[in-house]
Design an enzyme around this catalytic site. Sequence first.
Site, PDB file in Angstrom:
ATOM      1  N   LYS A 152      67.116  -8.035  91.855  1.00  0.00           N
ATOM      2  CA  LYS A 152      66.344  -7.175  90.931  1.00  0.00           C
ATOM      3  C   LYS A 152      65.696  -8.026  89.841  1.00  0.00           C
ATOM      4  O   LYS A 152      64.515  -7.861  89.536  1.00  0.00           O
ATOM      5  CB  LYS A 152      67.253  -6.102  90.290  1.00  0.00           C
TER       6      LYS A 152
ATOM      7  N   ARG B 167      72.871   3.075  85.977  1.00  0.00           N
ATOM      8  CA  ARG B 167      73.894   2.627  86.925  1.00  0.00           C
ATOM      9  C   ARG B 167      74.888   3.737  87.244  1.00  0.00           C
ATOM     10  O   ARG B 167      75.790   3.537  88.040  1.00  0.00           O
ATOM     11  CB  ARG B 167      74.656   1.452  86.312  1.00  0.00           C
TER      12      ARG B 167
ATOM     13  N   ARG C 142      74.763 -18.597  92.370  1.00  0.00           N
ATOM     14  CA  ARG C 142      73.688 -18.286  91.413  1.00  0.00           C
ATOM     15  C   ARG C 142      73.903 -19.032  90.089  1.00  0.00           C
ATOM     16  O   ARG C 142      75.015 -19.151  89.603  1.00  0.00           O
ATOM     17  CB  ARG C 142      73.655 -16.779  91.142  1.00  0.00           C
TER      18      ARG C 142
ATOM     19  N   ARG D  69      77.207 -17.656  85.354  1.00  0.00           N
ATOM     20  CA  ARG D  69      77.683 -16.504  84.567  1.00  0.00           C
ATOM     21  C   ARG D  69      79.177 -16.320  84.788  1.00  0.00           C
ATOM     22  O   ARG D  69      79.667 -16.475  85.898  1.00  0.00           O
ATOM     23  CB  ARG D  69      76.933 -15.237  85.011  1.00  0.00           C
TER      24      ARG D  69
ATOM     25  N   ARG E 230      82.571  -6.041  91.136  1.00  0.00           N
ATOM     26  CA  ARG E 230      81.252  -5.500  90.779  1.00  0.00           C
ATOM     27  C   ARG E 230      80.641  -4.755  91.970  1.00  0.00           C
ATOM     28  O   ARG E 230      79.981  -3.730  91.796  1.00  0.00           O
ATOM     29  CB  ARG E 230      80.325  -6.627  90.305  1.00  0.00           C
TER      30      ARG E 230
HETATM   31  P1  AMP Z   1      73.783  -7.275  85.289  1.00  0.00           P
HETATM   32  O1  AMP Z   1      73.205  -8.468  84.618  1.00  0.00           O
HETATM   33  O2  AMP Z   1      72.804  -6.156  85.470  1.00  0.00           O
HETATM   34  O3  AMP Z   1      74.508  -7.618  86.577  1.00  0.00           O
HETATM   35  O4  AMP Z   1      74.906  -6.670  84.288  1.00  0.00           O
HETATM   36  C1  AMP Z   1      76.027  -7.444  83.919  1.00  0.00           C
HETATM   37  C2  AMP Z   1      77.120  -6.532  83.412  1.00  0.00           C
HETATM   38  O5  AMP Z   1      76.660  -5.800  82.253  1.00  0.00           O
HETATM   39  C3  AMP Z   1      77.584  -5.460  84.388  1.00  0.00           C
HETATM   40  O6  AMP Z   1      78.561  -5.934  85.308  1.00  0.00           O
HETATM   41  C4  AMP Z   1      78.162  -4.412  83.423  1.00  0.00           C
HETATM   42  O7  AMP Z   1      79.422  -4.823  82.934  1.00  0.00           O
HETATM   43  C5  AMP Z   1      77.177  -4.481  82.257  1.00  0.00           C
HETATM   44  N1  AMP Z   1      76.046  -3.531  82.432  1.00  0.00           N
HETATM   45  C6  AMP Z   1      74.732  -3.840  82.591  1.00  0.00           C
HETATM   46  N2  AMP Z   1      73.986  -2.726  82.706  1.00  0.00           N
HETATM   47  C7  AMP Z   1      74.840  -1.688  82.636  1.00  0.00           C
HETATM   48  C8  AMP Z   1      74.691  -0.271  82.720  1.00  0.00           C
HETATM   49  N3  AMP Z   1      73.486   0.300  82.913  1.00  0.00           N
HETATM   50  N4  AMP Z   1      75.794   0.498  82.605  1.00  0.00           N
HETATM   51  C9  AMP Z   1      77.017  -0.044  82.398  1.00  0.00           C
HETATM   52  N5  AMP Z   1      77.242  -1.379  82.331  1.00  0.00           N
HETATM   53  C10 AMP Z   1      76.162  -2.195  82.439  1.00  0.00           C
END
Ligand code: AMP
Length: 209
Positions: A13, A88, A127, A155, A166
Amino acid sequence: MNIVLLGAPGAGKGTQAAKLVAEEGMCHISTGDILRQAVKDQTPLGIKAKEYMDAGDLVPDELIIDLMRERIQQPDTAKGVILDGFPRTTTQAVALDTMLSNLDRPLDAALLIDVDPEVIVKRLSSRRMCKACGAIGTAADGPTCASCGGEMYQRDDDNEDTVRNRLEVYETSTSPLVDYYRGCNLLVTIDGDRDPDEVYADVKRSLGM
Ligand code: AMP
């Protein structure tokens, strides 16, 4: 144009969003990027979010919805947004509908970047992300960012155990959004298990670009 990017963590994404920003000048909102910055800055939101993020769990809906309600009203979103990592959960999707309808801005599409979970585990363990500009690369690219020369790092939540959690969280909480957006006639599914440029060609085609 207002677009939601759906897909498991590591589906690509962020990579597709970066291409749309670079070529089409669209406004990219990644809740993950906002939260990582908040954690780094040790803001009240960052302090609350950190333990969920480290475990690979979702940050509670009310924190995310408050954050997005404020972010989506900022002037740079007026010409349209690419939402990456939000919504999400179904609660977040319903809240987004309300936010957009209050702003009189309809959602144009929900693009699902579809990738097999085992491919994702492999992708995410290699990554890397740039500390300075957030560019996404792989371990094979070396320690320096090709875009800005910054330091590439892994990360905290890209280790195998957290990635598996996840993915489970995605299956349980986020994948129901596929049906949600199908029901709204907004869903477009794109095969994400290909070269990013090929995926991008489909993304643009599906958006009529
Ligand atoms: P991402 O970079 O999108 O993979 O997000 C990293 C982490 O941030 C996720 O594993 C969640 O812990 C948190 N996170 C990001 N976006 C959301 C969301 N819309 N709702 C809840 N947690 C989020």
